[in-house]
Design an enzyme around this catalytic site. Sequence first.
Site, mmCIF file in Angstrom:
data_model
loop_
_atom_site.group_PDB
_atom_site.id
_atom_site.type_symbol
_atom_site.label_atom_id
_atom_site.label_comp_id
_atom_site.label_asym_id
_atom_site.label_seq_id
_atom_site.Cartn_x
_atom_site.Cartn_y
_atom_site.Cartn_z
ATOM 1 C CB ALA A 71 -0.888 -0.015 1.236
ATOM 2 N N GLY A 111 0.917 -5.268 1.429
ATOM 3 C CA GLY A 111 -0.303 -5.552 0.676
ATOM 4 C C GLY A 111 -0.029 -6.338 -0.600
ATOM 5 C CD GLU A 114 -1.715 -7.967 3.874
ATOM 6 O OE1 GLU A 114 -1.539 -6.814 3.420
ATOM 7 O OE2 GLU A 114 -2.280 -8.198 4.948
ATOM 8 C CD GLU A 134 2.107 -5.190 5.950
ATOM 9 O OE1 GLU A 134 3.071 -5.920 6.250
ATOM 10 O OE2 GLU A 134 1.354 -5.425 4.985
HETATM 11 C C1 LIG Z 1 -3.297 -1.401 -2.141
HETATM 12 C C2 LIG Z 1 -4.175 -0.317 -1.835
HETATM 13 C C3 LIG Z 1 -4.052 0.152 -0.435
HETATM 14 C C4 LIG Z 1 -5.216 0.946 0.014
HETATM 15 C C5 LIG Z 1 -4.929 1.710 1.252
HETATM 16 C C6 LIG Z 1 -6.060 1.633 2.182
HETATM 17 C C7 LIG Z 1 -5.628 1.415 3.616
HETATM 18 C C8 LIG Z 1 -6.514 0.589 4.425
HETATM 19 C C9 LIG Z 1 -6.446 -0.833 4.087
HETATM 20 C C10 LIG Z 1 -5.396 -1.542 4.842
HETATM 21 C C11 LIG Z 1 -4.777 -2.591 4.011
HETATM 22 C C12 LIG Z 1 -3.434 -2.898 4.525
HETATM 23 C C13 LIG Z 1 -2.519 -3.287 3.392
HETATM 24 C C14 LIG Z 1 -1.129 -3.661 3.848
HETATM 25 O O1 LIG Z 1 -1.165 -4.605 4.861
HETATM 26 C C15 LIG Z 1 -0.375 -2.433 4.306
HETATM 27 C C16 LIG Z 1 0.851 -2.195 3.478
HETATM 28 O O2 LIG Z 1 1.059 -2.730 2.435
HETATM 29 S S1 LIG Z 1 1.959 -1.074 4.161
HETATM 30 C C17 LIG Z 1 3.279 -1.032 2.997
HETATM 31 C C18 LIG Z 1 4.180 -2.194 3.159
HETATM 32 N N1 LIG Z 1 5.313 -2.039 2.271
HETATM 33 C C19 LIG Z 1 6.501 -1.577 2.681
HETATM 34 O O3 LIG Z 1 6.719 -1.303 3.825
HETATM 35 C C20 LIG Z 1 7.549 -1.443 1.624
HETATM 36 C C21 LIG Z 1 8.315 -0.175 1.839
HETATM 37 N N2 LIG Z 1 9.319 0.035 0.815
HETATM 38 C C22 LIG Z 1 10.522 -0.563 0.842
HETATM 39 O O4 LIG Z 1 10.841 -1.383 1.670
HETATM 40 C C23 LIG Z 1 11.516 -0.143 -0.190
HETATM 41 O O5 LIG Z 1 11.147 1.122 -0.651
HETATM 42 C C24 LIG Z 1 11.621 -1.117 -1.374
HETATM 43 C C25 LIG Z 1 10.286 -1.399 -1.967
HETATM 44 C C26 LIG Z 1 12.274 -2.417 -0.893
HETATM 45 C C27 LIG Z 1 12.512 -0.501 -2.477
HETATM 46 O O6 LIG Z 1 13.739 -0.090 -1.908
HETATM 47 P P1 LIG Z 1 14.742 0.825 -2.764
HETATM 48 O O7 LIG Z 1 14.896 0.265 -4.093
HETATM 49 O O8 LIG Z 1 15.953 0.998 -1.898
HETATM 50 O O9 LIG Z 1 14.009 2.222 -2.971
HETATM 51 P P2 LIG Z 1 13.555 3.284 -1.883
HETATM 52 O O10 LIG Z 1 13.312 2.644 -0.572
HETATM 53 O O11 LIG Z 1 14.496 4.441 -1.914
HETATM 54 O O12 LIG Z 1 12.129 3.715 -2.439
HETATM 55 C C28 LIG Z 1 12.025 4.463 -3.660
HETATM 56 C C29 LIG Z 1 10.878 5.430 -3.507
HETATM 57 O O13 LIG Z 1 9.651 4.727 -3.342
HETATM 58 C C30 LIG Z 1 9.005 5.141 -2.154
HETATM 59 N N3 LIG Z 1 8.264 4.021 -1.590
HETATM 60 C C31 LIG Z 1 8.679 2.774 -1.445
HETATM 61 N N4 LIG Z 1 7.714 1.994 -0.959
HETATM 62 C C32 LIG Z 1 6.658 2.771 -0.799
HETATM 63 C C33 LIG Z 1 5.323 2.543 -0.342
HETATM 64 N N5 LIG Z 1 4.900 1.332 0.015
HETATM 65 N N6 LIG Z 1 4.501 3.596 -0.296
HETATM 66 C C34 LIG Z 1 4.911 4.824 -0.662
HETATM 67 N N7 LIG Z 1 6.142 5.111 -1.132
HETATM 68 C C35 LIG Z 1 7.004 4.086 -1.188
HETATM 69 C C36 LIG Z 1 10.125 5.618 -1.256
HETATM 70 O O14 LIG Z 1 9.627 6.501 -0.295
HETATM 71 C C37 LIG Z 1 11.040 6.281 -2.266
HETATM 72 O O15 LIG Z 1 10.525 7.540 -2.593
HETATM 73 P P3 LIG Z 1 11.130 8.867 -1.953
HETATM 74 O O16 LIG Z 1 10.709 8.855 -0.511
HETATM 75 O O17 LIG Z 1 12.607 8.785 -2.107
HETATM 76 O O18 LIG Z 1 10.480 9.960 -2.692
#
Ligand SMILES: CCCCCCCCCCCCC[C@H](O)CC(=O)SCCNC(=O)CCNC(=O)[C@H](O)C(C)(C)COP(=O)(O)OP(=O)(O)OC[C@H]1O[C@@H](n2cnc3c(N)ncnc32)[C@H](O)[C@@H]1OP(=O)(O)O
Length: 736
Positions: A71, A111, A114, A134
């Site tokens: 997400a 997500g 999931e 998460e």
């Molecule tokens: C699907 C629709 C969702 C609807 C939302 C409604 C909410 C209510 C419903 C709840 C449902 C829950 C769903 C789920 O359980 C919750 C989640 O999924 S939370 C997210 C979990 N994912 C993560 O934590 C991944 C985080 N990211 C990373 O670990 C790393 O970025 C990476 C993917 C391994 C890549 O690493 P790198 O190549 O080193 O690159 P960067 O880290 O520098 O990232 C580049 C750039 O992308 C931005 N970014 C990365 N991931 C996310 C993200 N998940 N959301 C937003 N932005 C993300 C990161 O910030 C960088 O950008 P910058 O900050 O530099 O501008």
Amino acid sequence: MPRFTLTGSHTSLSLDLFADLHKVKALLASAEPVSGAVLQALEDGLKKAGADSSVKAVMICGENGKFSAGADIRGFSAPKKRGGALGPIVSLIESSEKPVVAAIEGVALGGGLEVALGCHYRIAHAKARMGLPEVTLGLLPGAEGTQRLPRLIGVPAALDMITTGKHIPATEALKLGLVDEIVEENTIEAAIRLANKVIGQPLGPRRLSLKPVPKLPNMEAFLRDAAVRVKRQARGCLAPELCFQAVRAATELPFAEGLRRERELFQVLLSSGQARALQYAFFAERAVHRWATPTGASWSSAAPQPVRRAAVIGLGTMGRGIVTSLVKANIPVVALEQDLEYLNKGRKAVMLLLEREAMKMEGGAQTLDFHNPARLQFTVDFDLLRDVDLVIEAVFENMALKKEIFHKLSKICKPGALLCTNTSALNIDEIASATSRPQQVIGTHFFSPAHVMRLLEIIYGRHTSPSAIATAMQLAKTLKKVGVVVGNCFGFVGNRMMFPYVEQAVFLLEEGSRPEAVDQALEDFGFKIGPFRMSDLAGLDVGWRSRQGQGLTGPSLPAGTPARQRHGQRYSPLPDLLCEHGRFGQKNAKGWYQYEKAGGRTATPDPWLHNFLSQYRDTHGIKTRFIDQEEILERCLFSLINEGFAVLAEGIASGPEHLDVIYVNGYGWPKHTGGPMFYASTVGLPRVLAKLQKYSEAHPDVPRLRPNAFLKKLVAVGNPPIKEWMSYLSQQSAKL
Ligand SMILES: CCCCCCCCCCCCC[C@H](O)CC(=O)SCCNC(=O)CCNC(=O)[C@H](O)C(C)(C)COP(=O)(O)OP(=O)(O)OC[C@H]1O[C@@H](n2cnc3c(N)ncnc32)[C@H](O)[C@@H]1OP(=O)(O)O
């Protein structure tokens, strides 16, 4: 076969329906919020596939070689942007009457994973990584992941993944049964082959919601132990404990009820301050990559130089860790010591570290190749440094010695070589002045143990070139560290902010507290280790030498200097007195605590120390008083934060997130509070100011308790949100 594509490698799950590409693309472009549109598109696509009798199977994959990073994290802090729920879509995938196969490339996180768990089959590329991170964002997998994963891979493995948030490689996922197959070649083609093969096979056994959670012979005992372990490791962070509760629900409740529990717990976390703080920390860590200096140099225009070969000078504790770090990053290293005796001692220690690291790595010792002299060479000959691209000097903190080495390096190294000094406080400009190329000199402050700690403070001097900064930042990335670019001042950012914190801790002892009370208060707050345990671990003699060097104690102290005053300010000689009594910390089993043996790790309160403190107070006429936890926390934390405002006002760092990233990654500050400056913003700046004013009035001889002008200004303008703070610095006062 229609193909659903989860695009947008990081920010959100989105979908292209290949059969109807133009329509869905238009929807994505105009979508507000994007996540809602993505969910809608997924739902529409699935329904369409279900209704089309020509469709026999469905495949879900990512675009550009990545499945999904889950997400959009920004969406969690913007309630208006929260789209529909992902969970029901995952259920919809699972209930499809046609087999659905996930083709996982790159990452499948949160997500994204999931969604894959809702699919009937999962196939992954060998280089893919999977995880439910998460918990690291202060949340739990809220799209049914806490209920499906234990059913698929069992409770112990699921609990481990969900409560730690770790990413696992595809090979491990295969062993755990998280994926059905891994492939080296084209994952999508392999997924299509698999989908064709399973058409017509019963889907019931592939629906995880219908499977029971695999039983353990001792489930109750296992969960009891796990609860204790998770709580201990969480150190005050809520998410791991609630993740645990959600997984426990999977073991106790039918699937539908488990989902209700997951949703309740998710809501608790979503509205918690900790989730906001951890999500701030996620973006802060990425924001510091975009560095800038007062002269206008920045990440966007400066190009790093390649580092093909590096050298490290000095194989003490820091040098050994730095060599290990470089070897682990596959950078060939020349390791240099002053003489053969030190060299042999250093070589042994480095080899031991590398062997331990190799054991931890997949593939073992071969992956590191550190027995090959072309990869790691030990020498006492400076001439071997002629053609390295970068040198990291890591000798002890002595300006004269460092200058002598830099003078030598300036003569020997090739013109483009970057000359780095690993120092925790010394003036970079003075070190650079010993060379003929100050533009190539930069501070790289590693944290001990250097092969483990993630922080690298990168300090530019007056003449350091933008390309030198870019190279040091690139090095941090290669070493898998977080580089934070800061300006040059005594102690830079981290240690400068640490001085008032430690100072207050010692003053509290003078006034009536004990090391164990101060440490306990700060460890309960979430610090990995309190200031006195830390001081014992680092060695009290380190600070003693530094204070002697500064003329604060020792033979150079002018006769008649009052015991508890220096330069008209309050000073505590307690740490010096401990050293004079031969108490150096863990290394000789006596410091602020006593230890079972020299080098022992178990700190026990020491009656000798308590007695010593009483006598000290009597000698100096200090009336012992009871000091509560609140005062301990406020005096230690707010004085550190106050110094942080000074650092920002002086332009030593370009924003509060720099300070927070430094503290979370280098000083054990609890991440679930965001870091000191974010924490201050949540406490409220007016409260921080009021408390500092109170303590400053009570201790007028302690300048570091006097509220900083920038803090006062922010309160005066109405306590703006942290992201606006820097806009209140006037051009003249901000160097950045
Ligand atoms: C699907 C629709 C969702 C609807 C939302 C409604 C909410 C209510 C419903 C709840 C449902 C829950 C769903 C789920 O359980 C919750 C989640 O999924 S939370 C997210 C979990 N994912 C993560 O934590 C991944 C985080 N990211 C990373 O670990 C790393 O970025 C990476 C993917 C391994 C890549 O690493 P790198 O190549 O080193 O690159 P960067 O880290 O520098 O990232 C580049 C750039 O992308 C931005 N970014 C990365 N991931 C996310 C993200 N998940 N959301 C937003 N932005 C993300 C990161 O910030 C960088 O950008 P910058 O900050 O530099 O501008």
